[in-house]
Motif scaffolding. Structure first.
Motif, PDB file in Angstrom:
ATOM      1  N   ALA A   1      57.712  59.247  25.967  1.00 50.47           N
ATOM      2  CA  ALA A   1      57.208  59.382  27.334  1.00 50.47           C
ATOM      3  C   ALA A   1      56.021  58.459  27.572  1.00 50.47           C
ATOM      4  N   VAL A   2      55.141  58.326  26.580  1.00 48.18           N
ATOM      5  CA  VAL A   2      54.015  57.413  26.715  1.00 48.18           C
ATOM      6  C   VAL A   2      54.510  55.962  26.751  1.00 48.18           C
ATOM      7  N   ASP A   3      55.487  55.629  25.934  1.00 48.75           N
ATOM      8  CA  ASP A   3      56.076  54.288  25.961  1.00 48.75           C
ATOM      9  C   ASP A   3      56.614  53.959  27.351  1.00 48.75           C
ATOM     10  N   ALA A   4      57.343  54.913  27.931  1.00 49.92           N
ATOM     11  CA  ALA A   4      57.931  54.691  29.258  1.00 49.92           C
ATOM     12  C   ALA A   4      56.850  54.524  30.320  1.00 49.92           C
ATOM     13  N   PHE A   5      55.781  55.310  30.228  1.00 50.15           N
ATOM     14  CA  PHE A   5      54.651  55.196  31.150  1.00 50.15           C
ATOM     15  C   PHE A   5      54.050  53.795  31.077  1.00 50.15           C
ATOM     16  N   VAL A   6      53.787  53.325  29.872  1.00 45.20           N
ATOM     17  CA  VAL A   6      53.180  51.999  29.690  1.00 45.20           C
ATOM     18  C   VAL A   6      54.110  50.911  30.230  1.00 45.20           C
ATOM     19  N   ALA A   7      55.389  50.981  29.892  1.00 40.21           N
ATOM     20  CA  ALA A   7      56.333  49.954  30.337  1.00 40.21           C
ATOM     21  C   ALA A   7      56.434  49.915  31.859  1.00 40.21           C
ATOM     22  N   GLU A   8      56.471  51.081  32.489  1.00 36.40           N
ATOM     23  CA  GLU A   8      56.612  51.137  33.950  1.00 36.40           C
ATOM     24  C   GLU A   8      55.441  50.471  34.647  1.00 36.40           C
ATOM     25  N   PHE A   9      54.219  50.749  34.167  1.00 29.41           N
ATOM     26  CA  PHE A   9      53.060  50.216  34.874  1.00 29.41           C
ATOM     27  C   PHE A   9      52.702  48.798  34.438  1.00 29.41           C
ATOM     28  N   GLN A  10      52.986  48.428  33.211  1.00 28.48           N
ATOM     29  CA  GLN A  10      52.800  47.029  32.841  1.00 28.48           C
ATOM     30  C   GLN A  10      53.708  46.130  33.674  1.00 28.48           C
ATOM     31  N   ALA A  11      54.893  46.619  34.010  1.00 29.98           N
ATOM     32  CA  ALA A  11      55.815  45.852  34.845  1.00 29.98           C
ATOM     33  C   ALA A  11      55.250  45.616  36.237  1.00 29.98           C
ATOM     34  N   LYS A  12      54.323  46.472  36.675  1.00 31.30           N
ATOM     35  CA  LYS A  12      53.679  46.310  37.976  1.00 31.30           C
ATOM     36  C   LYS A  12      52.357  45.559  37.877  1.00 31.30           C
ATOM     37  N   GLY A  13      52.030  45.075  36.675  1.00 32.49           N
ATOM     38  CA  GLY A  13      50.815  44.294  36.495  1.00 32.49           C
ATOM     39  C   GLY A  13      49.574  45.101  36.191  1.00 32.49           C
ATOM     40  N   VAL A  14      49.730  46.395  35.910  1.00 33.03           N
ATOM     41  CA  VAL A  14      48.578  47.227  35.582  1.00 33.03           C
ATOM     42  C   VAL A  14      48.109  46.909  34.161  1.00 33.03           C
ATOM     43  N   ASP A  15      46.792  46.825  33.991  1.00 38.72           N
ATOM     44  CA  ASP A  15      46.217  46.544  32.675  1.00 38.72           C
ATOM     45  C   ASP A  15      46.137  47.856  31.898  1.00 38.72           C
ATOM     46  N   VAL A  16      47.216  48.184  31.206  1.00 39.56           N
ATOM     47  CA  VAL A  16      47.296  49.418  30.441  1.00 39.56           C
ATOM     48  C   VAL A  16      47.721  49.079  29.019  1.00 39.56           C
ATOM     49  N   GLU A  17      47.033  49.669  28.035  1.00 34.91           N
ATOM     50  CA  GLU A  17      47.221  49.331  26.626  1.00 34.91           C
ATOM     51  C   GLU A  17      47.786  50.525  25.873  1.00 34.91           C
ATOM     52  N   ARG A  18      48.809  50.295  25.069  1.00 35.35           N
ATOM     53  CA  ARG A  18      49.384  51.347  24.235  1.00 35.35           C
ATOM     54  C   ARG A  18      48.489  51.584  23.027  1.00 35.35           C
ATOM     55  N   MET A  19      48.194  52.864  22.748  1.00 35.82           N
ATOM     56  CA  MET A  19      47.404  53.243  21.592  1.00 35.82           C
ATOM     57  C   MET A  19      48.120  54.342  20.821  1.00 35.82           C
ATOM     58  N   SER A  20      47.791  54.468  19.550  1.00 35.05           N
ATOM     59  CA  SER A  20      48.330  55.569  18.762  1.00 35.05           C
ATOM     60  C   SER A  20      47.418  55.840  17.571  1.00 35.05           C
ATOM     61  N   GLY A  21      47.577  57.022  17.001  1.00 38.50           N
ATOM     62  CA  GLY A  21      46.894  57.386  15.771  1.00 38.50           C
ATOM     63  C   GLY A  21      45.389  57.366  15.866  1.00 38.50           C
ATOM     64  N   ALA A  22      44.764  56.711  14.888  1.00 41.44           N
ATOM     65  CA  ALA A  22      43.310  56.724  14.773  1.00 41.44           C
ATOM     66  C   ALA A  22      42.624  56.090  15.975  1.00 41.44           C
ATOM     67  N   ALA A  23      43.269  55.119  16.614  1.00 38.43           N
ATOM     68  CA  ALA A  23      42.654  54.472  17.780  1.00 38.43           C
ATOM     69  C   ALA A  23      42.417  55.465  18.909  1.00 38.43           C
ATOM     70  N   VAL A  24      43.329  56.418  19.080  1.00 43.60           N
ATOM     71  CA  VAL A  24      43.157  57.436  20.113  1.00 43.60           C
ATOM     72  C   VAL A  24      41.982  58.339  19.766  1.00 43.60           C
TER      73      VAL A  24
END
Length: 376
Positions: free
Chosen positions: A103-126
């Motif tokens: 679900a997070v992957d889909a969120f990132v892909a949808e908004f990156q396609a619209k030019g939103v500056d959104v970065e995928r994070m996981s694990g310790a980075a979060v």
């Protein structure tokens, strides 16, 4: 009433929350405007109970163009409108459990396609972004551009600008009934009667009721109760904590001051239009959901309140002429994102009512997807 309305006006705007106030400010230099508010003061309901953030992805991909187009006005307002910005730095994390990675992957892909500056994070980075985060909440989308909004300051600036341009504000002036007469309307406004060439329905949760009082078919604008509370914690949490939103829409929370947090269970309880109050169950749910994410003992609930968020059936704002009556204009269904989209909606709608077309980012937004005619 703050002002006694004149016998006639070009545009009667019903509702002096952020939607009505922003439209009045943009339109009043070009048309005679009366801004009518049923309560003693403007902004008593949804505007005065906002969670107060600008978040580009909030509201989904159809709302995002309005949010982005509003950014310049909020961040760098014209000096004649305000001598300071209405936004201050925040950041946002849209988070999910390990099982919600897709679900997070889909969120990132949808908004990156619209030019939103959104970065995928996981694990310790979060975990570096949220103190004492529980390990199962390992998936996130990070947005650095999220901001807090000075809602009270913005609303007051719009009211001041409307007044400077000649708009009249009438409080304790509910629209009781309106009838078509010749090229306009005769409107029962509180204890007064006023003629108006055009009525704008910016009545929020009362939008369908105002339409019915004017003999206009409703658009299905449904109010929902939303609960927000401020809690004091038994642990230190920085005020600059990101806005944290569940990817599945079950909660959001953000730091308010050192050791204090605003949070919501992201509830949407269908309601009639009235002065809502928080329910104990929703307050408890908000705390339980936050504590499922972070190990933050709650020392006290210091404040709690509820407001009404109003949505059209497709959850997209509705603004423009009614398809069956072009002198009745809708400006409704802004949900929980009416503050962050107000500059764009006001500019686009004012142009339809005789103001010059907006320039810049607002002028590049296509208003057609938001037209009331989409429901016919």
């Amino acid at each position: 009433m703050t002002d006694r309305p004149p016998s006639a006006t070009d545009v009667l705007i019903v509702g002096a929350g952020i939607a009505g106030a922003s439209l009045a400010a943009v339109l009043a230099p070009w048309r005679r405007v009366v801004l009518a508010e049923a309560e003693d003061v403007p902004g008593y309901h949804a505007t005065g109970r906002s969670a107060a953030f600008w978040h580009e992805t909030y509201g989904g991909p159809y709302v995002q163009p309005l949010t982005l187009a509003s950014l310049e006005t909020l961040l760098n307002p014209d000096p004649a409108f305000s001598d300071h910005p209405f936004l201050s730095p925040r950041s946002a994390l849209t988070i999910g459990r390990t099982s919600e990675a897709a679900a997070v992957d889909a969120f990132v892909a949808e908004f990156q396609a619209k030019g939103v500056d959104v970065e995928r994070m996981s694990g310790a980075a979060v975990a570096t972004k949220i103190p004492r985060l529980r390990p199962e909440w390992s998936e996130a989308a990070y947005e650095d551009a999220c901001r807090d909004i000075d809602v009270g300051g913005l609303h007051a600036a719009y009211l001041r600008a409307a007044k400077r341009a000649g708009a009249l504000l009438a409080t304790r002036a509910p629209l009781r009934k309106a009838r078509r007469v010749g090229d306009g309307w005769r409107v029962e406004l509180g204890e007064e009667e006023i003629g108006a060439a055009v009525i704008v329905n910016a009545a929020g949760a009362w939008a369908d009721e105002v339409a019915a009082a004017c003999g206009i078919a409703p658009r299905g604008i449904q109010p929902y109760r939303r609960t927000v509370l401020q809690v004091r914690l038994d642990v230190a949490v920085p005020a600059e904590l990101p806005l944290v939103i569940h990817v599945g829409g079950q909660f959001y929370f953000k730091g308010e001051s050192s050791g204090r947090v605003w949070l919501s269970p992201h509830d949407e309880t269908p309601s009639i239009a009235h002065d809502v109050a928080p329910e104990d169950w929703d307050v408890a749910t908000a705390i339980e959901r936050m504590q499922s994410v972070v190990d933050w003992p709650v020392a006290a609930v210091e404040r709690k309140w509820a407001g009404l968020r109003s949505f059209a059936p497709d959850r997209i704002p509705v603004f423009g002429p009614d398809p069956h009556e072009d002198r009745f204009i809708w400006c409704a269904g802004q949900g929980g994102f009416g503050i962050q989209t107000a500059p764009a909606i006001a500019g686009l709608l004012a142009a339809q009512l005789g103001a010059p077309p907006p320039s810049g980012a607002i002028g590049r937004v296509d208003p057609l997807p938001f037209a009331p005619a989409r429901f016919t």
